[in-house]
Each structure stands twice: as structure tokens, then as C-alpha cells.
Design an enzyme around this catalytic site. Structure first.
Site, PDB file in Angstrom:
ATOM      1  N   PRO A  96       0.824  -1.211   0.000  1.00  0.00           N
ATOM      2  CA  PRO A  96       0.000   0.000   0.000  1.00  0.00           C
ATOM      3  C   PRO A  96       0.860   1.264   0.000  1.00  0.00           C
ATOM      4  O   PRO A  96       0.358   2.349  -0.279  1.00  0.00           O
ATOM      5  CB  PRO A  96      -0.839  -0.116   1.275  1.00  0.00           C
ATOM      6  CG  PRO A  96      -0.253  -1.227   2.073  1.00  0.00           C
ATOM      7  CD  PRO A  96       0.597  -2.057   1.182  1.00  0.00           C
ATOM      8  N   GLU A 123       3.365  -7.197   8.133  1.00  0.00           N
ATOM      9  CA  GLU A 123       3.646  -5.758   7.952  1.00  0.00           C
ATOM     10  C   GLU A 123       4.549  -5.496   6.747  1.00  0.00           C
ATOM     11  O   GLU A 123       4.944  -4.364   6.506  1.00  0.00           O
ATOM     12  CB  GLU A 123       4.282  -5.179   9.218  1.00  0.00           C
ATOM     13  CG  GLU A 123       3.392  -5.214  10.444  1.00  0.00           C
ATOM     14  CD  GLU A 123       2.107  -4.418  10.263  1.00  0.00           C
ATOM     15  OE1 GLU A 123       2.182  -3.254   9.863  1.00  0.00           O
ATOM     16  OE2 GLU A 123       1.023  -4.996  10.517  1.00  0.00           O
ATOM     17  N   ARG A 165      -3.684  -9.038 -20.490  1.00  0.00           N
ATOM     18  CA  ARG A 165      -4.618  -8.723 -21.577  1.00  0.00           C
ATOM     19  C   ARG A 165      -4.019  -7.762 -22.596  1.00  0.00           C
ATOM     20  O   ARG A 165      -4.575  -7.581 -23.670  1.00  0.00           O
ATOM     21  CB  ARG A 165      -5.955  -8.215 -21.018  1.00  0.00           C
ATOM     22  CG  ARG A 165      -5.893  -6.912 -20.308  1.00  0.00           C
ATOM     23  CD  ARG A 165      -7.201  -6.598 -19.616  1.00  0.00           C
ATOM     24  NE  ARG A 165      -8.249  -6.183 -20.532  1.00  0.00           N
ATOM     25  CZ  ARG A 165      -8.328  -4.983 -21.108  1.00  0.00           C
ATOM     26  NH1 ARG A 165      -7.386  -4.089 -20.889  1.00  0.00           N
ATOM     27  NH2 ARG A 165      -9.322  -4.693 -21.906  1.00  0.00           N
ATOM     28  N   ASP A 180     -10.442   1.242 -24.096  1.00  0.00           N
ATOM     29  CA  ASP A 180     -10.569   1.060 -22.647  1.00  0.00           C
ATOM     30  C   ASP A 180     -10.553   2.399 -21.933  1.00  0.00           C
ATOM     31  O   ASP A 180      -9.796   3.282 -22.307  1.00  0.00           O
ATOM     32  CB  ASP A 180      -9.348   0.317 -22.076  1.00  0.00           C
ATOM     33  CG  ASP A 180      -9.315  -1.140 -22.440  1.00  0.00           C
ATOM     34  OD1 ASP A 180     -10.329  -1.636 -22.944  1.00  0.00           O
ATOM     35  OD2 ASP A 180      -8.274  -1.761 -22.208  1.00  0.00           O
TER      36      ASP A 180
HETATM   37  N1  ADE Z   1      -0.978  -5.016   0.133  1.00  0.00           N
HETATM   38  C1  ADE Z   1      -1.922  -4.625   1.012  1.00  0.00           C
HETATM   39  N2  ADE Z   1      -2.682  -3.640   0.500  1.00  0.00           N
HETATM   40  C2  ADE Z   1      -2.189  -3.381  -0.746  1.00  0.00           C
HETATM   41  C3  ADE Z   1      -2.539  -2.475  -1.781  1.00  0.00           C
HETATM   42  N3  ADE Z   1      -3.538  -1.595  -1.649  1.00  0.00           N
HETATM   43  N4  ADE Z   1      -1.821  -2.491  -2.912  1.00  0.00           N
HETATM   44  C4  ADE Z   1      -0.794  -3.358  -3.056  1.00  0.00           C
HETATM   45  N5  ADE Z   1      -0.414  -4.236  -2.129  1.00  0.00           N
HETATM   46  C5  ADE Z   1      -1.091  -4.248  -0.974  1.00  0.00           C
END
Ligand code: ADE
Length: 277
Positions: A96, A123, A165, A180
Site C-alpha cells: 500500500p 507488515e 490482456r 478502454d
Molecule cells: N498489500 C496490502 N494492501 C495493498 C494495496 N492496496 N496495494 C498493493 N499491495 C497491498
């Protein structure tokens, strides 16, 4: 294209046997190899995590199994794979905290012969792994959106499908990704509008008259107006960022009807709303 995925949940990647990606694999267009990280552990419990230095909640993935797994993957393959040709893979680390996954990044990755994905749990992975392979490989830390999942496996499924794709010959109709939403150059970065098929009437609901008219010019205009309306409603940030040169007179009239006003710089904004950059 060769794709390696290292995970503690190989079964999570089973959907890569299905549908578009599964067919691309069966046709030999995609060589996907899923590896169990725990095969590179040496203790009885196949431990892959430990407590974080400096304290704090959660666990961190230990560097040693990742190092052994990646060393193995980087030095094995067939006689005709990218590794034999001396290619170096892109190491894609889902997190994230990464850069946003966009259609542009999907296109960039689809042009590389070899991708290695390292979906983490807990984590995350000990930072030294990223540093170590960052010296040898192109590393991309990538987020699929502003939310936190329990691990990187679902993001890998998302990214592999978006990339696969785009590979030549994978989509049945070579034209199908040209329009797209988010395709570079597509409808000047507008979202795609609604689509309809047979029957012509369903539960009392008909088809927009124009689509039955056979008039290609009017249909194209209608589709564009629908795209503008949907983008205005769902992604106003895309309208605000839109290059005015990509819009014609009718586009500007449609946007005005949708409440947009053109500023002195030619950009569109809505009265009383701050423009987000
Ligand atoms: N791992 C946990 N959440 C994530 C996300 N939003 N994007 C990529 N990997 C992740």
C-alpha cells in the site's frame, strides 16, 4: 512473457489458471510459475516472519527465505526463456506504500519479458531485501489503491490480469483495448459510457434510439457525451485535468451543460470548487 510469483499462499494464485490468463498460459503466451516461499525455510515450523526491530505491532517477513527464493528464481528457467537471453526481470513488490498501479504502468510492464512478484503478508518484507535486489533488478513497489488488504496476493491477481490482456494475441479482438477507460489516448482519458445488447426491450426498458439509427456520426457523438457525463459524475478530477486541446466544440458545450466552466487557462472547473492538482 515469464511471470514468477513467490508467496506463502500458492493456492491464492489458482485463479491464474482461469479465463483470459489461464488461456494465455495454455497457449504458451504466458509462462507463470508460482513458488511457495516456505520451501526456502530450513526450520521445523517453516518460519517466514519475526518481530519488528524497534517494536510495534505485527510481524515482518524475514529476509533469508526471500533471498534464497529470488536467487533461485533468477538463476533457473528453460533454454529459451528470458533468463537464458540474459534479460533481467522487473521485481514488482505489492505494497500500500507503493506508486499507484495505473494503465500506464500496466503497459510498461507488458513490454518487459519477465516479471517477478513478491506479495507479502504481515507488515511487509524486511527492507534489506528491496535494497539488495534494487541493485541488480528494476524494482517497482506498487499499490493497487488507497486501501489496505491482508496481503499482496490479490494485488498480484489484479496486476497480472491487467498486464496479460495487453500482450499481443491474448485478447481475441486486437481492437478491444483501444477504447478502454484509461488506455493512453483513449477518448482523451474519459471513462467509457454505458453499453447495450439484445433483446431490444427488457423489463419494459428500451435501447437509446440513437444506437438503433445506424448513423455512425450521431452514435459516436452520443457515446462521447455519455463518456463526458460519466466522467463528470464519477471522476471529476479527470475532467479538471483534461487537456483542453483534446476537446472539441461539442465536448465543451456538453461540459457546460454538466455545470463545468472553462477558466482563463482553458482548463475546466466547477464554480465554487477548488481544482485538485
Ligand atoms: N498489500 C496490502 N494492501 C495493498 C494495496 N492496496 N496495494 C498493493 N499491495 C497491498
Amino acid at each position: 512473457m515469464r511471470i514468477d510469483v513467490v508467496t506463502i499462499f500458492p493456492e491464492y494464485l489458482e485463479p491464474l489458471n482461469v479465463s483470459l490468463v489461464g488461456k494465455a498460459r495454455a497457449r504458451g503466451q504466458l509462462d507463470v510459475r508460482v513458488h511457495d516461499l516456505r520451501s526456502w525455510t530450513h526450520d521445523r515450523h517453516h518460519t517466514v516472519d519475526d518481530t519488528p526491530y524497534g517494536g510495534g505491532p505485527g510481524m515482518v517477513m524475514k529476509p533469508e527465505p526471500w533471498g534464497e527464493a529470488l536467487d533461485h528464481i533468477l538463476t533457473t528457467g528453460g533454454d529459451d526463456g528470458p533468463e537464458a537471453a540474459g534479460e533481467r526481470p522487473v521485481l514488482v513488490v505489492p505494497t500500500p506504500s507503493g506508486e499507484p498501479f495505473t494503465q500506464e504502468l500496466a503497459v510498461e510492464l507488458s513490454e518487459r519479458p519477465w516479471l517477478v512478484f513478491t506479495p507479502a503478508r504481515y507488515e511487509g518484507i524486511d527492507r534489506r531485501v528491496i535494497e539488495e535486489y534494487g541493485e541488480r533488478l528494476d524494482v517497482r513497489e506498487v499499490s493497487i489503491g488507497d486501501y489496505v488488504l491482508a496481503g499482496g496476493e490479490a494485488p498480484v491477481l489484479v496486476m497480472v490480469e491487467a498486464v496479460a490482456r495487453l500482450l499481443p494475441g491474448v485478447l481475441g479482438n486486437a481492437e478491444s483495448h483501444r477504447d478502454d477507460s484509461f488506455a493512453p489516448g483513449a477518448m482523451a482519458d474519459l471513462l467509457e459510457g454505458p453499453v447495450f445488447t439484445k433483446p431490444p426491450e427488457w423489463r419494459g426498458r428500451g435501447i437509446p434510439e440513437v444506437l438503433l439509427s445506424g448513423h455512425h456520426g450521431r452514435i459516436a457523438r452520443w457515446r462521447r457525451d455519455q463518456a463526458l457525463a460519466r466522467t463528470s459524475a464519477n471522476r471529476p478530477d479527470l475532467i479538471a485535468r483534461c487537456d483542453p486541446a483534446a476537446l472539441d466544440k461539442r465536448d465543451r458545450a456538453t461540459l457546460a451543460e454538466l455545470g463545468w466552466q472553462q477558466g482563463t487557462d482553458g482548463r475546466f472547473g466547477r464554480p465554487g470548487e477548488a481544482v485538485e492538482e
